[in-house]
Design a protein around this motif. Structure first.
Motif, PDB file in Angstrom:
ATOM      1  N   THR A  67     114.146 -70.515 -52.258  1.00 12.15           N
ATOM      2  CA  THR A  67     115.128 -71.415 -53.088  1.00 12.15           C
ATOM      3  C   THR A  67     115.256 -72.384 -51.918  1.00 12.15           C
ATOM      4  O   THR A  67     115.540 -73.485 -52.420  1.00 12.15           O
ATOM      5  N   ALA A  68     115.803 -72.067 -50.876  1.00 10.78           N
ATOM      6  CA  ALA A  68     116.390 -73.173 -49.983  1.00 10.78           C
ATOM      7  C   ALA A  68     114.978 -74.252 -49.645  1.00 10.78           C
ATOM      8  O   ALA A  68     115.300 -75.375 -49.553  1.00 10.78           O
ATOM      9  N   LEU A  69     113.707 -73.553 -49.476  1.00 12.25           N
ATOM     10  CA  LEU A  69     112.666 -74.509 -49.240  1.00 12.25           C
ATOM     11  C   LEU A  69     112.421 -75.335 -50.393  1.00 12.25           C
ATOM     12  O   LEU A  69     111.935 -76.462 -50.208  1.00 12.25           O
ATOM     13  N   LEU A  70     112.231 -74.890 -51.532  1.00 10.32           N
ATOM     14  CA  LEU A  70     111.978 -75.531 -52.594  1.00 10.32           C
ATOM     15  C   LEU A  70     112.733 -76.763 -52.982  1.00 10.32           C
ATOM     16  O   LEU A  70     112.487 -77.780 -53.392  1.00 10.32           O
ATOM     17  N   PRO A 140     120.108 -75.293 -46.713  1.00  9.69           N
ATOM     18  CA  PRO A 140     119.745 -76.133 -47.861  1.00  9.69           C
ATOM     19  C   PRO A 140     120.464 -77.325 -47.818  1.00  9.69           C
ATOM     20  O   PRO A 140     121.869 -77.542 -47.329  1.00  9.69           O
ATOM     21  N   GLU A 141     119.798 -78.585 -47.951  1.00  5.20           N
ATOM     22  CA  GLU A 141     120.388 -79.896 -48.082  1.00  5.20           C
ATOM     23  C   GLU A 141     121.619 -80.008 -48.920  1.00  5.20           C
ATOM     24  O   GLU A 141     121.572 -79.518 -50.194  1.00  5.20           O
ATOM     25  N   PRO A 142     122.935 -80.718 -48.395  1.00  6.77           N
ATOM     26  CA  PRO A 142     124.088 -80.636 -49.441  1.00  6.77           C
ATOM     27  C   PRO A 142     123.457 -81.504 -50.419  1.00  6.77           C
ATOM     28  O   PRO A 142     122.624 -82.389 -50.447  1.00  6.77           O
ATOM     29  N   GLY A 145     127.154 -85.397 -52.881  1.00 10.25           N
ATOM     30  CA  GLY A 145     128.147 -85.861 -53.969  1.00 10.25           C
ATOM     31  C   GLY A 145     129.359 -85.065 -53.503  1.00 10.25           C
ATOM     32  O   GLY A 145     129.675 -84.137 -52.453  1.00 10.25           O
ATOM     33  N   GLU A 146     130.619 -85.317 -54.276  1.00  8.67           N
ATOM     34  CA  GLU A 146     131.926 -84.784 -53.913  1.00  8.67           C
ATOM     35  C   GLU A 146     131.934 -83.509 -54.676  1.00  8.67           C
ATOM     36  O   GLU A 146     131.283 -83.524 -55.785  1.00  8.67           O
ATOM     37  N   GLY A 147     132.567 -82.551 -54.211  1.00  7.04           N
ATOM     38  CA  GLY A 147     132.985 -81.418 -55.189  1.00  7.04           C
ATOM     39  C   GLY A 147     131.507 -80.579 -55.784  1.00  7.04           C
ATOM     40  O   GLY A 147     130.554 -80.626 -54.822  1.00  7.04           O
ATOM     41  N   PHE A 148     131.506 -79.908 -56.560  1.00  8.17           N
ATOM     42  CA  PHE A 148     130.521 -78.917 -56.901  1.00  8.17           C
ATOM     43  C   PHE A 148     129.334 -79.475 -57.572  1.00  8.17           C
ATOM     44  O   PHE A 148     129.612 -80.824 -58.284  1.00  8.17           O
ATOM     45  N   SER A 149     128.281 -79.104 -57.742  1.00 10.25           N
ATOM     46  CA  SER A 149     127.211 -79.543 -58.371  1.00 10.25           C
ATOM     47  C   SER A 149     126.389 -78.404 -59.089  1.00 10.25           C
ATOM     48  O   SER A 149     125.834 -77.574 -58.445  1.00 10.25           O
ATOM     49  N   ILE A 150     126.346 -78.682 -60.447  1.00  2.00           N
ATOM     50  CA  ILE A 150     125.638 -77.501 -61.231  1.00  2.00           C
ATOM     51  C   ILE A 150     124.070 -77.805 -61.140  1.00  2.00           C
ATOM     52  O   ILE A 150     123.357 -76.625 -60.930  1.00  2.00           O
ATOM     53  N   TYR A 151     123.650 -78.986 -60.742  1.00  2.00           N
ATOM     54  CA  TYR A 151     122.113 -79.200 -60.846  1.00  2.00           C
ATOM     55  C   TYR A 151     121.760 -78.613 -59.174  1.00  2.00           C
ATOM     56  O   TYR A 151     120.920 -78.013 -59.434  1.00  2.00           O
ATOM     57  N   ALA A 152     122.570 -78.725 -58.378  1.00  2.00           N
ATOM     58  CA  ALA A 152     122.246 -78.226 -57.138  1.00  2.00           C
ATOM     59  C   ALA A 152     122.781 -76.783 -56.930  1.00  2.00           C
ATOM     60  O   ALA A 152     122.466 -76.251 -55.858  1.00  2.00           O
ATOM     61  N   TYR A 230     125.447 -69.412 -51.915  1.00  2.00           N
ATOM     62  CA  TYR A 230     126.841 -69.308 -51.475  1.00  2.00           C
ATOM     63  C   TYR A 230     127.016 -69.557 -49.790  1.00  2.00           C
ATOM     64  O   TYR A 230     127.968 -70.810 -49.656  1.00  2.00           O
ATOM     65  N   GLN A 231     126.261 -69.238 -49.040  1.00  2.00           N
ATOM     66  CA  GLN A 231     126.504 -69.378 -47.781  1.00  2.00           C
ATOM     67  C   GLN A 231     126.091 -70.868 -47.195  1.00  2.00           C
ATOM     68  O   GLN A 231     126.379 -71.491 -46.323  1.00  2.00           O
ATOM     69  N   LEU A 232     124.781 -71.498 -48.148  1.00  2.00           N
ATOM     70  CA  LEU A 232     124.250 -72.608 -47.778  1.00  2.00           C
ATOM     71  C   LEU A 232     123.878 -72.607 -46.158  1.00  2.00           C
ATOM     72  O   LEU A 232     123.617 -73.469 -45.802  1.00  2.00           O
ATOM     73  N   PHE A 233     123.398 -71.362 -45.973  1.00  2.00           N
ATOM     74  CA  PHE A 233     122.712 -71.292 -44.565  1.00  2.00           C
ATOM     75  C   PHE A 233     122.072 -69.902 -44.544  1.00  2.00           C
ATOM     76  O   PHE A 233     122.616 -68.667 -44.978  1.00  2.00           O
ATOM     77  N   VAL A 234     120.841 -69.907 -44.169  1.00  2.00           N
ATOM     78  CA  VAL A 234     119.866 -68.341 -44.330  1.00  2.00           C
ATOM     79  C   VAL A 234     119.266 -68.433 -42.911  1.00  2.00           C
ATOM     80  O   VAL A 234     118.886 -69.687 -42.280  1.00  2.00           O
ATOM     81  N   SER A 235     119.277 -67.105 -42.314  1.00  2.00           N
ATOM     82  CA  SER A 235     118.598 -66.830 -41.176  1.00  2.00           C
ATOM     83  C   SER A 235     117.981 -65.518 -41.145  1.00  2.00           C
ATOM     84  O   SER A 235     118.461 -64.713 -42.144  1.00  2.00           O
ATOM     85  N   PRO A 236     116.841 -65.338 -40.512  1.00  2.00           N
ATOM     86  CA  PRO A 236     116.143 -64.120 -40.461  1.00  2.00           C
ATOM     87  C   PRO A 236     117.178 -62.978 -40.279  1.00  2.00           C
ATOM     88  O   PRO A 236     117.086 -61.914 -40.945  1.00  2.00           O
ATOM     89  N   ASP A 237     118.312 -62.997 -39.460  1.00  2.05           N
ATOM     90  CA  ASP A 237     119.098 -61.928 -39.269  1.00  2.05           C
ATOM     91  C   ASP A 237     120.024 -61.532 -40.186  1.00  2.05           C
ATOM     92  O   ASP A 237     120.485 -60.484 -40.478  1.00  2.05           O
ATOM     93  N   THR A 238     120.352 -62.676 -41.236  1.00  3.83           N
ATOM     94  CA  THR A 238     121.474 -62.440 -42.379  1.00  3.83           C
ATOM     95  C   THR A 238     120.669 -61.933 -43.716  1.00  3.83           C
ATOM     96  O   THR A 238     121.275 -61.383 -44.367  1.00  3.83           O
TER      97      THR A 238
END
Lengths: 329, 234
Positions: A67-70, A140-142, A145-152, A230-238
């Motif tokens: 998901t993040a790479l795409l 994943p890149e933010p 924009g401001e606030g939440f994004s349904i698209y992203a 949710y975390q907007l951060f992934v790593s092999p450990d997590t």
């Protein structure tokens, strides 16, 4: 009737949680528990039939990193990226499941083959660090924009993501129940007891096992995708690799592999344990004279052994059996 | 109904059955007798598609089964009661029977078949919720036969139904087979208990060291000096 009322009350209480001033930290813990519960439930739909996979860390990683790479590299919204990642996880499940089931690789051997998948996916993420960030992790890149994004599918507000995770968790439980009540359940139980005899009475052993494996892999990959968003951060450990695979198995065994809410109880146990250790690591260091890295995994390992010996049905399974219903014949 | 022509089968490089010819006509009960290691179970496994044939052909009502996977062979009407029963021990009797009816074409008939099996084996109805592995050997054999009958087969393959059972129970199992027969079901039994099995079947084949050595009606075989000496001991 009482049961339905109870369920409505419980649902209302759970939906109300983010609106009654629960501190953000606790909301965060609940979201994490819900996401992992979904992953654990995904593992247990196959694990309960003796299909012990140590490869679910890989499926979770595929869902998260895919998901993040795409999103970052191909600019694909998670609305498309997540389905693609799920398809990829399904493809990997078939790739590893088909030869295993066709050539009767079962039990410990199946666990070892799936363990290899975890190792490989973990290594691939580290080795392709130019694209995936390697062991340092990946963001994943933010959405810019401001606030939440349904698209992203990015929601800075925890309340929003809480409701998403809650919905997914409920769907996970519904899937568990659907499997539990399906005809396939009989076939899978029969297969777990005696593959030859099942085939002899007309069960398509390979097909039944593949179906449940793909379902399980896709569910776990979806948990990975949720974790990523949710975390907007992934790593092999997590979210990927061997450690996660083992954590999944431990949590489900601890909670209860044969009960609907067992994986959820397992998530509560493991996440609370990890948090307690994380918060108190300074004091432990003071006490022991060294920083006890990997202590949570050590405790998981010891507890896994103890659970398998003394509470093979897990906390919830044992509790239900003892207090709520007389032992089933 | 079931025709086995020149079948050779085995495991890996090992061949356990050589060039066997066996025919079972509709309504017949046929036995394959012979000592341990003669290739009897191999024959059964070859018929039900559990192991590939190395040569020859098995045809069921004219249909070649060679390229058909085991679950489809069940759908052709061949049900297999495996050696040592092979129940699902931690599932209840009724769950075991349900699995016997699992293939999609049979599912709709589940309640009808269940009633049939319970009528045939009232004991199974009494024990429907009991875990199959906790029953006595004779009851487990009933359950295994019941499980095979759930698919409403045209022919029932029974692999050593008397193996591992007490003599009194063996007698009961053969009585059961007699009853199933009288309902008009075609039966192919593999047995070491030669004297007993020859009393319930019409014809038999003698299998020794992987080859068919002899065949004939039950009376002929019972009357044969060689067979009496080697297998019955009188």
């Amino acid at each position: 009737m009482n049961r339905i009322l109870l369920m409505i009350l419980a649902a209302a209480a759970l939906v109300a949680v983010p609106f009654i001033g629960v501190p953000p930290y606790w909301l965060h813990i609940m979201i994490v528990i819900l996401i992992w519960s979904f992953a654990y439930t995904g593992w247990s739909v196959m694990g309960r039939f003796g299909l012990v996979s140590l490869g679910h860390g890989a499926f979770m990683g595929i869902g998260a990193y895919g998901t993040a790479l795409l999103w970052n590299h191909a600019g694909l919204t998670p609305w498309i990226g997540i389905p693609i990642s799920l398809l990829l996880a399904a493809a990997f499940a078939l790739l590893i499941g088909y030869p295993c089931f066709k050539y009767r690789i079962i039990g410990h051997y199946f666990a070892l083959v799936t363990l290899a998948l975890s190792v490989i996916i973990g290594q691939v993420i580290v080795a392709t660090r130019d694209h995936t960030g390697g062991s340092l992790g990946y963001t994943p890149e933010p959405h810019g924009g401001e606030g939440f994004s349904i698209y992203a599918l990015q929601f800075p507000e925890k309340a929003h993501f809480y409701l998403i995770a809650l919905g997914a968790w409920v769907i996970g439980l519904i899937i568990w129940r659907a499997v539990d009540r399906s005809m396939a359940r009989y076939a899978l139980e029969a297969i777990s007891e005696d593959e030859d005899a099942s085939a002899a009475v007309g069960v398509q052993v390979t097909k039944e096992k593949l179906k449940i494996t793909v379902l399980s892999a896709v569910m776990t990959a979806f948990a990975g995708a949720m974790y990523c968003q949710y975390q907007l951060f992934v790593s092999p450990d997590t979210v990927a690799g061997v450690g996660i695979s083992l954590q999944i198995v431990f949590a489900v065994v601890a909670g209860g592999i044969y009960t609907q809410f067992g994986p959820t109880v397992g998530a509560i146990i493991t996440i609370v344990l990890a948090e307690v250790l994380r918060i108190n690591i300074g004091e432990l260091e003071h006490l022991l004279g060294f920083r006890p890295f990997g202590l949570d995994n050590t405790i998981y390992g010891i507890m896994l052994v103890l659970f398998i010996i003394f509470l093979p049905k897990g906390v919830l399974g044992t509790f239900l059996e003892k207090y709520l219903r007389p032992a089933k014949a | 109904m079931l025709e086995i022509k020149g079948v050779t089968a085995g495991y890996g490089d090992f061949t356990a059955l050589f060039n066997a010819d066996i025919e079972v006509k509709a309504g017949e009960a046929v036995a394959v007798i012979g000592p341990n290691g003669a290739g009897k179970s191999t024959l059964m496994r070859a018929i039900s598609g559990m192991i590939p044939l190395k040569g020859g052909a098995v045809t069921m009502e004219g249909q070649d089964t060679r390229s058909i996977p085991p679950h489809k062979i069940v759908e052709l009407g061949i049900a297999h009661v495996p050696e040592n029963r092979r129940l699902f021990p931690r599932m209840s009797v009724e769950e075991n029977l349900r699995v016997g009816c699992y293939a999609p074409p049979f599912r709709a008939k589940f309640s009808e078949r269940l009633e049939f099996v319970y009528e045939l084996f009232p004991r199974m109805k009494e024990r429907r919720d009991q875990l199959a592995g906790t029953m006595s050997g004779g009851e487990q054999q009933m359950c295994a036969i019941g499980r095979a009958l759930m698919s409403d087969p045209k022919i029932l393959l029974m692999d050593e139904p008397s193996a591992g059972l007490a003599p009194v129970i063996v007698q009961q199992v053969f009585d059961l087979i007699r009853r199933i027969r009288s309902d008009g079901l075609t039966v192919l039994i593999v047995e070491q208990n030669v004297q007993q099995v020859l009393k319930v079947v019409d014809r038999a084949y003698l299998l020794e060291a992987g080859s068919i050595r002899h065949s004939g009606s039950s009376e002929e075989l019972l009357g044969s000096e060689d067979i009496r000496k080697a297998y019955i001991g009188v």
